[in-house]
Design a protein around this motif. Structure first.
Motif, mmCIF file in Angstrom:
data_model
loop_
_atom_site.group_PDB
_atom_site.id
_atom_site.type_symbol
_atom_site.label_atom_id
_atom_site.label_comp_id
_atom_site.label_asym_id
_atom_site.label_seq_id
_atom_site.Cartn_x
_atom_site.Cartn_y
_atom_site.Cartn_z
ATOM 1 N N VAL A 1 -1.685 17.346 15.916
ATOM 2 C CA VAL A 1 -1.833 18.243 14.766
ATOM 3 C C VAL A 1 -0.736 19.303 14.749
ATOM 4 C CG1 VAL A 1 -3.288 20.063 13.789
ATOM 5 C CG2 VAL A 1 -4.309 17.882 14.428
ATOM 6 N N GLU A 2 -0.466 19.922 15.888
ATOM 7 C CA GLU A 2 0.534 20.994 15.905
ATOM 8 C C GLU A 2 1.922 20.468 15.555
ATOM 9 O OE1 GLU A 2 1.610 24.768 15.741
ATOM 10 O OE2 GLU A 2 -0.437 24.037 16.021
ATOM 11 N N GLU A 3 2.212 19.239 15.939
ATOM 12 C CA GLU A 3 3.505 18.656 15.570
ATOM 13 C C GLU A 3 3.569 18.356 14.076
ATOM 14 O OE1 GLU A 3 6.268 14.794 16.763
ATOM 15 O OE2 GLU A 3 4.868 15.635 18.246
ATOM 16 N N ALA A 4 2.440 17.984 13.492
ATOM 17 C CA ALA A 4 2.395 17.779 12.039
ATOM 18 C C ALA A 4 2.678 19.087 11.317
ATOM 19 C CB ALA A 4 1.038 17.220 11.629
ATOM 20 N N VAL A 5 2.100 20.183 11.812
ATOM 21 C CA VAL A 5 2.362 21.502 11.223
ATOM 22 C C VAL A 5 3.836 21.847 11.356
ATOM 23 C CG1 VAL A 5 1.906 23.973 11.429
ATOM 24 C CG2 VAL A 5 0.008 22.331 11.566
ATOM 25 N N ASP A 6 4.408 21.635 12.534
ATOM 26 C CA ASP A 6 5.825 21.936 12.747
ATOM 27 C C ASP A 6 6.700 21.131 11.791
ATOM 28 O OD1 ASP A 6 5.229 23.722 14.754
ATOM 29 O OD2 ASP A 6 5.592 22.288 16.386
ATOM 30 N N ARG A 7 6.306 19.895 11.527
ATOM 31 C CA ARG A 7 7.083 19.060 10.610
ATOM 32 C C ARG A 7 7.051 19.642 9.197
ATOM 33 N NH1 ARG A 7 6.049 12.668 10.790
ATOM 34 N NH2 ARG A 7 6.777 13.097 12.922
ATOM 35 N N LEU A 8 5.887 20.118 8.772
ATOM 36 C CA LEU A 8 5.778 20.728 7.445
ATOM 37 C C LEU A 8 6.593 22.017 7.368
ATOM 38 C CD1 LEU A 8 1.967 20.146 6.848
ATOM 39 C CD2 LEU A 8 3.826 19.114 5.538
ATOM 40 N N LEU A 9 6.579 22.800 8.433
ATOM 41 C CA LEU A 9 7.339 24.050 8.450
ATOM 42 C C LEU A 9 8.845 23.788 8.420
ATOM 43 C CD1 LEU A 9 5.285 25.990 11.167
ATOM 44 C CD2 LEU A 9 5.353 26.497 8.713
ATOM 45 N N ALA A 10 9.269 22.679 8.986
ATOM 46 C CA ALA A 10 10.696 22.383 9.088
ATOM 47 C C ALA A 10 11.243 21.625 7.882
ATOM 48 C CB ALA A 10 10.954 21.559 10.359
ATOM 49 N N THR A 11 10.364 21.218 6.974
ATOM 50 C CA THR A 11 10.798 20.401 5.835
ATOM 51 C C THR A 11 11.211 21.271 4.658
ATOM 52 O OG1 THR A 11 9.301 18.607 6.472
ATOM 53 C CG2 THR A 11 10.113 18.602 4.204
ATOM 54 N N PRO A 12 12.496 21.220 4.242
ATOM 55 C CA PRO A 12 12.891 21.939 3.030
ATOM 56 C C PRO A 12 12.330 21.238 1.800
ATOM 57 C CG PRO A 12 14.813 20.921 4.118
ATOM 58 C CD PRO A 12 13.598 20.491 4.862
ATOM 59 N N LEU A 13 11.623 21.968 0.982
ATOM 60 C CA LEU A 13 10.984 21.419 -0.215
ATOM 61 C C LEU A 13 11.661 21.969 -1.465
ATOM 62 C CD1 LEU A 13 7.299 21.928 0.978
ATOM 63 C CD2 LEU A 13 8.558 19.759 0.952
ATOM 64 N N THR A 14 11.572 21.225 -2.534
ATOM 65 C CA THR A 14 12.114 21.648 -3.829
ATOM 66 C C THR A 14 11.110 21.298 -4.915
ATOM 67 O OG1 THR A 14 14.368 21.162 -3.070
ATOM 68 C CG2 THR A 14 14.056 21.446 -5.433
ATOM 69 N N VAL A 15 10.928 22.189 -5.877
ATOM 70 C CA VAL A 15 10.037 21.896 -7.001
ATOM 71 C C VAL A 15 10.681 20.821 -7.866
ATOM 72 C CG1 VAL A 15 8.840 22.801 -9.022
ATOM 73 C CG2 VAL A 15 9.134 24.256 -7.000
ATOM 74 N N ALA A 16 10.051 19.656 -7.914
ATOM 75 C CA ALA A 16 10.564 18.550 -8.721
ATOM 76 C C ALA A 16 10.149 18.720 -10.184
ATOM 77 C CB ALA A 16 10.063 17.221 -8.175
ATOM 78 N N PHE A 17 8.874 19.003 -10.399
ATOM 79 C CA PHE A 17 8.350 19.196 -11.749
ATOM 80 C C PHE A 17 6.997 19.877 -11.626
ATOM 81 C CE2 PHE A 17 7.156 15.008 -10.245
ATOM 82 C CZ PHE A 17 5.820 14.872 -10.575
ATOM 83 N N CYS A 18 6.468 20.312 -12.755
ATOM 84 C CA CYS A 18 5.170 20.988 -12.782
ATOM 85 C C CYS A 18 4.218 20.207 -13.684
ATOM 86 C CB CYS A 18 5.308 22.422 -13.285
ATOM 87 S SG CYS A 18 6.367 23.451 -12.237
ATOM 88 N N GLY A 19 2.941 20.293 -13.381
ATOM 89 C CA GLY A 19 1.960 19.579 -14.196
ATOM 90 C C GLY A 19 0.586 19.700 -13.594
ATOM 91 N N PHE A 20 -0.358 18.949 -14.121
ATOM 92 C CA PHE A 20 -1.744 18.900 -13.674
ATOM 93 C C PHE A 20 -2.501 20.161 -14.068
ATOM 94 C CE2 PHE A 20 -4.745 19.911 -10.093
ATOM 95 C CZ PHE A 20 -5.760 19.070 -10.505
ATOM 96 N N ALA A 21 -1.957 21.333 -13.719
ATOM 97 C CA ALA A 21 -2.578 22.619 -14.071
ATOM 98 C C ALA A 21 -1.469 23.654 -14.171
ATOM 99 C CB ALA A 21 -3.604 23.023 -13.007
ATOM 100 N N PRO A 22 -1.646 24.713 -14.963
ATOM 101 C CA PRO A 22 -0.611 25.748 -15.057
ATOM 102 C C PRO A 22 -0.249 26.301 -13.678
ATOM 103 C CG PRO A 22 -2.273 26.089 -16.740
ATOM 104 C CD PRO A 22 -2.799 25.009 -15.842
ATOM 105 N N GLY A 23 1.042 26.235 -13.348
ATOM 106 C CA GLY A 23 1.506 26.754 -12.076
ATOM 107 C C GLY A 23 1.475 25.767 -10.935
ATOM 108 N N PHE A 24 1.010 24.525 -11.188
ATOM 109 C CA PHE A 24 0.963 23.522 -10.120
ATOM 110 C C PHE A 24 2.317 22.835 -10.036
ATOM 111 C CE2 PHE A 24 0.222 19.691 -7.829
ATOM 112 C CZ PHE A 24 -0.858 19.926 -6.997
ATOM 113 N N ALA A 25 3.003 23.013 -8.896
ATOM 114 C CA ALA A 25 4.330 22.441 -8.703
ATOM 115 C C ALA A 25 4.263 21.250 -7.759
ATOM 116 C CB ALA A 25 5.272 23.501 -8.134
#
Length: 201
Positions: free
Chosen positions: A101-125
């Motif tokens: 689990v802790e390695e999964a968290v570290d992977r999420l922290l280390a992953t650069p993310l970019t907003v591709a598009f928005c939808g589903f609900a106002p403000g959902f990226a």
């Protein structure tokens, strides 16, 4: 790139993938800011970009432009989202990734993310950046209520619920960050092209 008319005053650019969408989104925003493109709205999607409120001659104009090259790195503004990890699906995600689990968290922290598009609900990226091997399926049945601020994964995307709503994403954490405020301009904190970094709360 394939260009199609959509209704009486819109054009739809069909793209190969998310990087192609981002390249066109950035190019169209640049040309609009430079006064080279008159359009009411530019709406990126998973594999399309919609140009709404365009003149009839805009199609020929867009077709005359060269294909934009994908950017080497995202250059939008950076927003850090403080997250308390421990969502109810985090152990399942770690199992699917075959890591603790802790390695999964570290992977999420280390992953650069970019907003591709928005939808589903106002403000959902929809945040892209997770490698293909980290894609996880949605839940078989959506939850009737996901709390606001929940951080989830679905397919190759990460996302944060701006308000409480039904949802089938796998929950890995929670943030207190306000993602949507009608009194703010723009109301959504995360807009297409924004770089996002998850940090520990």
């Amino acid at each position: 790139m394939r260009l199609r008319r959509a209704g009486g005053s819109a054009l739809l650019i069909e793209c190969h993938d998310g990087e192609h969408v981002e390249a066109w989104r950035a190019e169209l925003w640049r040309r609009r800011a430079a006064g080279e493109l008159e359009v009411t709205d530019i709406v990126p999607g998973a594999r399309t970009v919609l140009l709404d409120g365009v003149a009839p001659e805009t199609a020929a104009l867009v077709e005359s432009w060269p294909e934009p090259a994908p950017a080497a790195t995202a250059d939008g503004p950076l927003v850090e989202i403080p997250v308390t990890f421990g969502g109810e699906d985090l152990p399942d995600v770690a199992t699917r990734w075959q890591v603790p689990v802790e390695e999964a968290v570290d992977r999420l922290l280390a992953t650069p993310l970019t907003v591709a598009f928005c939808g589903f609900a106002p403000g959902f990226a929809y945040l892209r950046g997770l490698p293909e091997e980290c894609a996880v399926p949605r839940l078989d049945a959506p939850r009737p209520r996901v709390p606001a601020g929940s951080v989830g994964l679905a397919g190759a995307y990460a996302g944060i619920y701006p308000t409480a709503s039904p949802g089938g994403w796998r929950l890995v954490g929670k943030t207190s960050q306000n993602l949507f405020d009608v009194r703010r301009e723009p109301p959504a904190l995360l807009v297409p092209g924004t770089r996002v970094r998850l940090v520990r709360a």
